[in-house]
Design a protein around this motif. Structure first.
Motif, PDB file in Angstrom:
ATOM      1  N   LEU A  80      86.975  85.631  36.473  1.00 43.14           N
ATOM      2  CA  LEU A  80      86.670  87.211  36.196  1.00 43.14           C
ATOM      3  C   LEU A  80      87.410  87.943  37.195  1.00 43.14           C
ATOM      4  O   LEU A  80      87.043  87.878  38.417  1.00 43.14           O
ATOM      5  N   SER A  81      88.178  88.793  36.757  1.00 45.89           N
ATOM      6  CA  SER A  81      88.673  89.846  37.998  1.00 45.89           C
ATOM      7  C   SER A  81      87.682  90.791  38.237  1.00 45.89           C
ATOM      8  O   SER A  81      86.466  91.315  37.669  1.00 45.89           O
ATOM      9  N   LYS A  82      87.660  91.074  39.689  1.00 52.89           N
ATOM     10  CA  LYS A  82      86.723  91.891  40.338  1.00 52.89           C
ATOM     11  C   LYS A  82      86.484  93.355  39.549  1.00 52.89           C
ATOM     12  O   LYS A  82      85.284  94.042  39.581  1.00 52.89           O
ATOM     13  N   ASP A  83      87.317  93.745  38.921  1.00 52.85           N
ATOM     14  CA  ASP A  83      87.298  95.121  38.137  1.00 52.85           C
ATOM     15  C   ASP A  83      86.946  95.066  36.820  1.00 52.85           C
ATOM     16  O   ASP A  83      86.752  96.021  36.303  1.00 52.85           O
ATOM     17  N   GLU A  84      86.739  93.938  36.327  1.00 58.36           N
ATOM     18  CA  GLU A  84      86.663  93.802  34.840  1.00 58.36           C
ATOM     19  C   GLU A  84      85.091  94.364  34.552  1.00 58.36           C
ATOM     20  O   GLU A  84      84.303  94.017  35.092  1.00 58.36           O
ATOM     21  N   VAL A  85      84.893  94.994  33.460  1.00 56.44           N
ATOM     22  CA  VAL A  85      83.939  95.495  32.951  1.00 56.44           C
ATOM     23  C   VAL A  85      83.439  95.141  31.582  1.00 56.44           C
ATOM     24  O   VAL A  85      84.287  95.316  30.857  1.00 56.44           O
TER      25      VAL A  85
ATOM     26  N   GLY B 267      84.229  76.803  36.546  1.00 54.25           N
ATOM     27  CA  GLY B 267      84.181  76.389  35.082  1.00 54.25           C
ATOM     28  C   GLY B 267      82.814  76.527  34.528  1.00 54.25           C
ATOM     29  O   GLY B 267      83.082  76.756  33.143  1.00 54.25           O
ATOM     30  N   THR B 268      81.882  76.432  35.346  1.00 54.81           N
ATOM     31  CA  THR B 268      80.614  76.526  34.617  1.00 54.81           C
ATOM     32  C   THR B 268      80.326  78.017  34.200  1.00 54.81           C
ATOM     33  O   THR B 268      79.580  78.426  33.255  1.00 54.81           O
ATOM     34  N   ILE B 269      80.588  79.068  35.167  1.00 53.50           N
ATOM     35  CA  ILE B 269      80.795  80.380  34.537  1.00 53.50           C
ATOM     36  C   ILE B 269      81.535  80.474  33.269  1.00 53.50           C
ATOM     37  O   ILE B 269      80.906  81.432  32.575  1.00 53.50           O
ATOM     38  N   ASN B 270      82.543  79.918  33.093  1.00 48.12           N
ATOM     39  CA  ASN B 270      83.166  80.023  31.830  1.00 48.12           C
ATOM     40  C   ASN B 270      82.545  79.728  30.728  1.00 48.12           C
ATOM     41  O   ASN B 270      82.464  80.109  29.618  1.00 48.12           O
ATOM     42  N   ASN B 271      81.721  78.634  30.860  1.00 44.10           N
ATOM     43  CA  ASN B 271      80.892  78.018  29.761  1.00 44.10           C
ATOM     44  C   ASN B 271      79.458  78.710  29.496  1.00 44.10           C
ATOM     45  O   ASN B 271      79.201  79.248  28.488  1.00 44.10           O
ATOM     46  N   LEU B 272      79.102  79.838  30.650  1.00 41.28           N
ATOM     47  CA  LEU B 272      77.922  80.585  30.547  1.00 41.28           C
ATOM     48  C   LEU B 272      78.347  81.654  29.479  1.00 41.28           C
ATOM     49  O   LEU B 272      77.617  82.324  28.991  1.00 41.28           O
TER      50      LEU B 272
ATOM     51  N   GLN C 157      82.715  85.661  26.543  1.00 44.21           N
ATOM     52  CA  GLN C 157      83.467  86.615  26.837  1.00 44.21           C
ATOM     53  C   GLN C 157      84.658  86.624  27.906  1.00 44.21           C
ATOM     54  O   GLN C 157      85.614  87.110  27.800  1.00 44.21           O
ATOM     55  N   ILE C 158      84.112  86.034  29.028  1.00 44.97           N
ATOM     56  CA  ILE C 158      84.836  85.734  29.994  1.00 44.97           C
ATOM     57  C   ILE C 158      86.152  84.812  29.755  1.00 44.97           C
ATOM     58  O   ILE C 158      87.087  85.097  30.144  1.00 44.97           O
ATOM     59  N   GLU C 159      85.855  83.783  28.881  1.00 46.52           N
ATOM     60  CA  GLU C 159      86.871  83.044  28.438  1.00 46.52           C
ATOM     61  C   GLU C 159      87.924  83.688  27.663  1.00 46.52           C
ATOM     62  O   GLU C 159      89.178  83.471  27.803  1.00 46.52           O
TER      63      GLU C 159
END
Length: 747
Positions: A339-344, A401-406, A409-411
């Motif tokens: 995830l980009s640092k500025d993404e909301v 990879g785990t963050i993507n699964n959580l 929306q990030i994916e």
């Protein structure tokens, strides 16, 4: 007897903890039963056995986190309270932090001191012994004993007054921490002032920082209860969340000239909940048997990821942090590639905190400093890895990879990021280069820089190879038997290098033209925001400036190629009075005008030489190109004589050296009806299949000087959209050659 057994049990547990710390240094002073009974003398400097404090002060660097001493003291207070909670189940802990400042005439503040007090267990002999033992990690909280070193780096003096319970009676211990000269001369940083029996109702500690050593550290001068609360929440978010229902009362106060200015509290309502939790296994890595690669082993460590969805006003950007002993590690960067640092998302940013027993054990003597190698370090110096280790690159990959699964929306955001990169590549005709690593945090500018840097390196290699080939040509022997074969080899090398060099330069050239044509299309279709802001119509000026900037004199830096490829090679000028136009440094209009000529120029109330042709180009002697732009909403038929008039003025009033007799006119607009044009001037003819009209010749009257000789004018009437289509077709030919793909560009 019970006290004795409890003390022996504590000792055995401490000894077990020591053995557990396999990655720590073994050279430290062990706690023994006799140590626990020892008495520290009043008014004495405490000198550690086998410790040279001047060296320690030099080796343990000042933390880059300016508030580190405050964090160290706050952590000690939390731990003192937790120890007391284990003794008394009904005990309620309390921590107070008081910041003292003075106010300057400009309303700014100057830091005076900071005081942290708690009602924890206090510094009994056991805890004071640990405090005095450098690199002691027998404490259940895995401290390394280096926190007090940070006290000395930031403050001239740290005073600690502590009340503790011993044999049913309360005692007060007072001591100071400093690296002042008189301390270090005694090989000490701690002065034990007193330990006396007093009347008291409870234990607790008051720590006071005074004498800020580095006055340029403005974070202390601007420190108050509000921003310190914010810092503590961010630093201890992991600890606060995990202990949300058992936190001590935490009060922060700001005093100005000893008067309380404001106060804040940290309570259960301030602490965000953990949004999601997951575990990830990360395998150890080692060097392969042939020492040529890094391979994973069967052994692994388990890391816990706690994610927090926080309001963007509180958390300014998305972040991924490692934690050690429930504190955020500030001085170790972990790449959040998911995830980009500025993404909301939903007006929130995400904080991902990673914890593990492994990270706690990796914490260095400079508390909060984690040492985890990456692939580069591993590859550059494989000898330093004699055992299996956790590699940062693999850790980052597994965590992301785990963050993507959580979060689905990030994916989706990642998919959009890949699409944006694809469009950027198409826009600038960027090559597919697997060696370029693109982060989700990279801006368009950063991505382009990476591609262009990679291209520059390739170009340098090509130039180097070309130079080597040329140098080898200088040493060829035409009399040798293999002369022809060697010459053919070098020629083949050069023949391969030159096209690759030219292709890179040509790609940038064509990509720029592609963008210019995209902008041309946006203007023509009125898609620019400036065309829809309610102001007056600027379409003609926008188109004019796109093709050749008004008042410019450098056709070679223009985009006149849209009209004709040759035009960028001519001399010329854009949007200037006829009387002020220069060619080769001289005015093109004669200064020796006769009275009759002057009268004609200024007749019917105007000065004809003040007219401003949109563009004049001079390809060579006796020739002139006149280009006129019309607003897309204007009927071009009403302006068919405009270029004729300019040609007449130039024919009759230009200097003799110009000898202008042949003119080429281009009247460009969008509102063109062919029959309407021919109704005005039947000499215009349709150029079938090319969507424009042309007039092969029009006589330009030679009225005055220049020997009274007439000139001739060739004229085209053409649409902007026709120019755009022509230019796109020409550019696409190059694009297809470069990309070897028979596909249409995205516009």
């Amino acid at each position: 007897m019970c006290i004795f057994i409890r003390n022996i049990t504590s000792y055995l547990q401490a000894e077990k903890n020591i053995r557990y710390q396999k990655n720590q240094e073994n050279k430290h002073t062990l706690l023994t039963y006799q140590d626990l009974k020892m008495k520290f003398e009043n008014n004495t400097f405490i000198s550690g056995d086998g410790v040279y404090y001047e060296g320690v002060i030099r080796d343990v660097k000042r933390s880059k986190v300016s508030l580190q001493p405050v964090y160290e003291a706050f952590t000690n207070s939390l731990e003192a309270i937790r120890i007391k909670e284990k003794i008394d189940k009904d005990f309620k802990g309390k921590i107070e932090i008081k910041i003292y400042s003075t106010q300057n005439t400009d309303q700014s503040y100057t830091f005076s001191k900071l005081q942290i007090s708690d009602n924890g267990v206090g510094f009994d002999d056991k805890e004071f012994k640990r405090f005095n033992t450098y690199k002691d990690f027998t404490k259940g909280f895995k401290n390394l004993g280096s926190g007090r070193i940070q006290y000395t780096h930031y403050f001239d003096t740290t005073q600690i007054k502590s009340i503790y319970l011993k044999s049913g009676k309360y005692r007060e211990r007072e001591f100071y921490v400093s690296k002042k000269e008189d301390y270090l001369k005694k090989n000490s940083i701690i002065f034990h002032k007193k330990d006396i029996e007093i009347e008291a109702k409870s234990s607790g500690t008051i720590l006071t920082f005074e004498g800020l050593l580095d006055q340029t550290r403005n974070i202390y001068h601007t420190l108050n209860d509000v921003n310190l609360k914010d810092s503590l929440l961010k630093r201890y978010i992991q600890y606060f969340c995990l202990n949300k229902n058992s936190l001590p009362e935490i009060i922060l106060e700001h005093y100005v000239f000893n008067d309380k200015e404001s106060h804040s509290t940290i309570s259960k309502s301030d602490i965000p909940k953990i949004d999601k939790t997951d575990n990830v296994k990360v395998h150890y890595s080692k060097l392969s048997d042939d020492a040529k690669s890094i391979i994973e082993t069967e052994n692994h460590e388990t890391f816990t990821i706690n994610s927090y969805k926080l309001d963007k006003s509180f958390l300014k950007q998305n972040d991924l942090k490692l934690t050690s002993k429930h504190e955020v590690v500030e001085n170790f960067e972990v790449n959040l590639s998911s995830l980009s640092k500025d993404e909301v998302i939903d007006d929130s940013h995400f904080l991902f905190l990673v914890s593990s027993e492994y990270l706690d054990n990796k914490d260095t003597n400079e508390r909060g400093e984690i040492n985890i190698p990456n692939n580069d370090i591993f590859s550059n110096d494989p000898n330093m890895f004699n055992e299996e280790v956790i590699i940062l690159n693999l850790l980052e990959m597994e965590i992301n990879g785990t963050i993507n699964n959580l979060y689905p929306q990030i994916e989706k955001i990642q998919e959009q990021h890949q699409l944006d990169i694809k469009n950027l590549k198409e826009m600038f005709l960027l090559p597919e280069d697997s060696e370029i690593e693109i982060s989700i945090n990279d801006s368009d500018k950063k991505i382009l820089e990476k591609f262009y840097t990679a291209e520059a390196k390739k170009k340098a290699d090509l130039d180097s190879n070309l130079k080597s080939s040329i140098e080898r040509l200088n040493h060829l022997d035409t009399t040798s038997e293999n002369y022809s074969e060697t010459l053919d080899t070098e020629i083949e090398r050069i023949a391969k290098v030159i096209p690759q060099q030219n292709k890179a330069d040509l790609t940038h050239y064509i990509a720029r033209r592609k963008l210019v044509l995209e902008l041309f299309s946006l203007i023509l279709n009125r898609k620019l925001s400036i065309q829809n802001d309610g102001s007056r119509n600027k379409d003609e000026a926008l188109l004019h400036n796109l093709i050749f900037q008004q008042n410019a004199t450098t056709p070679d830096k223009s985009d006149l190629w849209i009209i004709n490829e040759d035009f960028i090679y001519f001399q010329g000028i854009s949007e200037s009075k006829l009387s002020e136009i220069k060619f080769k440094g001289e005015n093109i209009i004669r200064e020796d005008l006769s009275e009759e000529e002057t009268q004609f120029i200024t007749s019917i109330g105007e000065n004809r030489l003040h007219k401003r042709p949109d563009i004049l180009l001079f390809p060579q002697e006796e020739k002139c190109i006149i280009i006129e732009f019309k607003n897309p909403d204007v009927s071009v038929s009403d302006h068919l004589n405009q270029i004729n008039n300019y040609a007449t003025l130039l024919r009759n009033f230009s200097i003799p050296d110009m000898k202008l007799t042949t003119f080429y006119g281009y009247l460009i607009g969008e509102k063109i009806e062919p029959n309407d044009v021919r109704a005005y001037d039947a000499d215009f003819k349709n150029a079938y299949n090319f969507d424009y009209l042309f007039r092969p010749s029009k006589t330009i009257a030679g009225i005055y000087s220049n020997e009274g000789k007439d000139g001739s004018l060739y004229t085209e009437v053409v649409k902007y959209s026709t120019l755009l289509e022509r230019a796109k077709n020409r550019n696409n030919v190059f694009i297809k050659k470069l990309t070897k793909e028979n596909i249409e560009p995205p516009f």
